[in-house]
Design an enzyme around this catalytic site. Structure first.
Site, PDB file in Angstrom:
ATOM      1  N   HIS A  85      68.554  27.049  31.822  1.00  0.00           N
ATOM      2  CA  HIS A  85      69.669  28.142  32.208  1.00  0.00           C
ATOM      3  C   HIS A  85      70.784  27.206  32.681  1.00  0.00           C
ATOM      4  O   HIS A  85      71.841  27.576  32.710  1.00  0.00           O
ATOM      5  CB  HIS A  85      69.083  29.274  32.774  1.00  0.00           C
ATOM      6  CG  HIS A  85      68.369  30.218  32.115  1.00  0.00           C
ATOM      7  ND1 HIS A  85      67.209  30.935  32.985  1.00  0.00           N
ATOM      8  CD2 HIS A  85      68.331  30.386  30.857  1.00  0.00           C
ATOM      9  CE1 HIS A  85      66.847  31.640  31.756  1.00  0.00           C
ATOM     10  NE2 HIS A  85      67.356  31.393  30.811  1.00  0.00           N
ATOM     11  N   HIS A 110      74.248  25.761  41.712  1.00  0.00           N
ATOM     12  CA  HIS A 110      74.013  25.466  40.051  1.00  0.00           C
ATOM     13  C   HIS A 110      75.199  25.130  39.556  1.00  0.00           C
ATOM     14  O   HIS A 110      76.333  25.297  40.139  1.00  0.00           O
ATOM     15  CB  HIS A 110      73.174  26.409  39.579  1.00  0.00           C
ATOM     16  CG  HIS A 110      73.743  27.669  39.424  1.00  0.00           C
ATOM     17  ND1 HIS A 110      73.414  28.577  40.722  1.00  0.00           N
ATOM     18  CD2 HIS A 110      74.537  28.471  38.743  1.00  0.00           C
ATOM     19  CE1 HIS A 110      74.070  29.938  40.513  1.00  0.00           C
ATOM     20  NE2 HIS A 110      74.676  29.709  39.273  1.00  0.00           N
ATOM     21  N   HIS A 112      77.818  25.584  35.753  1.00  0.00           N
ATOM     22  CA  HIS A 112      77.956  26.205  34.351  1.00  0.00           C
ATOM     23  C   HIS A 112      79.194  25.275  33.687  1.00  0.00           C
ATOM     24  O   HIS A 112      79.938  24.971  34.369  1.00  0.00           O
ATOM     25  CB  HIS A 112      78.592  27.462  34.734  1.00  0.00           C
ATOM     26  CG  HIS A 112      77.729  28.407  35.131  1.00  0.00           C
ATOM     27  ND1 HIS A 112      76.832  29.456  34.548  1.00  0.00           N
ATOM     28  CD2 HIS A 112      77.438  28.835  36.510  1.00  0.00           C
ATOM     29  CE1 HIS A 112      75.803  29.970  35.410  1.00  0.00           C
ATOM     30  NE2 HIS A 112      76.430  29.660  36.672  1.00  0.00           N
ATOM     31  N   HIS A 129      78.409  26.877  41.445  1.00  0.00           N
ATOM     32  CA  HIS A 129      78.210  28.173  42.082  1.00  0.00           C
ATOM     33  C   HIS A 129      77.404  27.805  43.519  1.00  0.00           C
ATOM     34  O   HIS A 129      76.126  27.494  43.282  1.00  0.00           O
ATOM     35  CB  HIS A 129      77.692  28.874  41.416  1.00  0.00           C
ATOM     36  CG  HIS A 129      78.590  29.677  40.260  1.00  0.00           C
ATOM     37  ND1 HIS A 129      78.245  30.322  39.269  1.00  0.00           N
ATOM     38  CD2 HIS A 129      80.041  29.330  40.099  1.00  0.00           C
ATOM     39  CE1 HIS A 129      79.342  30.882  38.608  1.00  0.00           C
ATOM     40  NE2 HIS A 129      80.427  30.214  38.867  1.00  0.00           N
ATOM     41  N   THR A 197      74.289  36.302  35.791  1.00  0.00           N
ATOM     42  CA  THR A 197      72.922  36.303  35.209  1.00  0.00           C
ATOM     43  C   THR A 197      72.378  37.699  35.347  1.00  0.00           C
ATOM     44  O   THR A 197      72.724  38.329  36.456  1.00  0.00           O
ATOM     45  CB  THR A 197      72.256  35.032  35.478  1.00  0.00           C
ATOM     46  OG1 THR A 197      72.042  35.216  36.880  1.00  0.00           O
ATOM     47  CG2 THR A 197      72.877  33.716  35.178  1.00  0.00           C
TER      48      THR A 197
END
Length: 245
Positions: A85, A110, A112, A129, A197
């Site tokens: 993910h 993490h 994106h 983030h 999420t």
């Protein structure tokens, strides 16, 4: 979902799937993609019915004269995983800041690609983030946008330690220099939103840095190759929310 349960959700959200009984599968493509999240699990109904969802397009912020974020960067034990993910680094209170008279401590961060939030319609190639929590379990996410440019030493350290296998957790032998992941000017946009999420829990304070940092084109390419697909949730309606800067 109550705020005190949000930290447990966040810490387990991107964890490797090691449970004997697999959790509900979600993804960014196909039948598990964002438009289906709210139908995959009854506890994820906020993904389709929530009124304060993230990410958003940050436009026409209200001038609230918010002071720059005074964040204290520390270096403690960390581990890294690519769980399919995202690429995530789990930390032990690596930084902290005060917000609304509450101390918030970093739990994990993490990435994106491309960015989830936008600023005046602009999409960025990468967004980090930094997920923080206070003693009451309330969450605040500090988001940092990346543009292509000079190589970023912290990104280099992350990519050099990325495990070869999916869901393998690798301990970092050396602490990361988190300062390289934050802009020098730490003024930000603030809004009330959600996790991006499942279960899309609301009550999350978002602090999106107004200024960005850089990574090199080759570093961006390595991130894209590691993730193998875009991992950005589509923009969500504002529903009358105010964005303050």
């Amino acid at each position: 979902m109550k705020a005190k349960n949000l930290v447990a959700v966040v810490l387990s959200l991107f964890a490797p799937f090691t449970l004997a009984k697999p959790s509900t599968h979600w993804s960014y493509e196909g039948q598990g993609s964002p438009e289906h999240w709210g139908d995959l699990n009854a506890s994820w109904e906020m993904c389709k019915n929530g009124q304060f969802q993230s990410p958003i397009d940050i436009r026409q912020p209200v001038n609230g004269n918010l002071p720059a974020l005074e964040i204290n960067l520390h270096t403690k034990s960390q581990s890294i995983v690519n769980n399919g993910h995202t690429v995530q680094i789990v930390v032990d209170d690596d930084d902290d800041f005060m917000l609304d008279n509450q101390a918030y401590h970093l739990k994990q961060f993490h990435f994106h690609t491309p960015s989830e939030n936008r600023i005046e319609g602009q999409t960025f190639p990468l967004e980090a983030h930094f997920v923080h929590a206070n003693q009451n379990g309330e969450l605040a996410v500090v988001a940092v946008m990346f543009t292509e440019g000079a190589e970023n030493p912290a990104i280099t350290a992350i990519l050099n330690n990325l495990p070869a296998k999916l869901n393998d957790v690798k301990a970092l032998q050396k602490p990361l220099n988190l300062s390289a992941l934050f802009p020098a000017d730490k003024h930000y946009y603030r809004y009330s939103g959600s996790l991006t999420t499942p279960p899309c829990s609301e009550g999350v304070t978002w602090l999106v840095m107004r200024n960005n940092v850089t990574l090199s084109p080759s570093q961006l390419s390595m991130f894209v190759n590691a993730l193998k697909h875009a991992n950005n949730r589509p923009l969500q309606p504002l529903h009358g929310r105010i964005i303050v800067e």
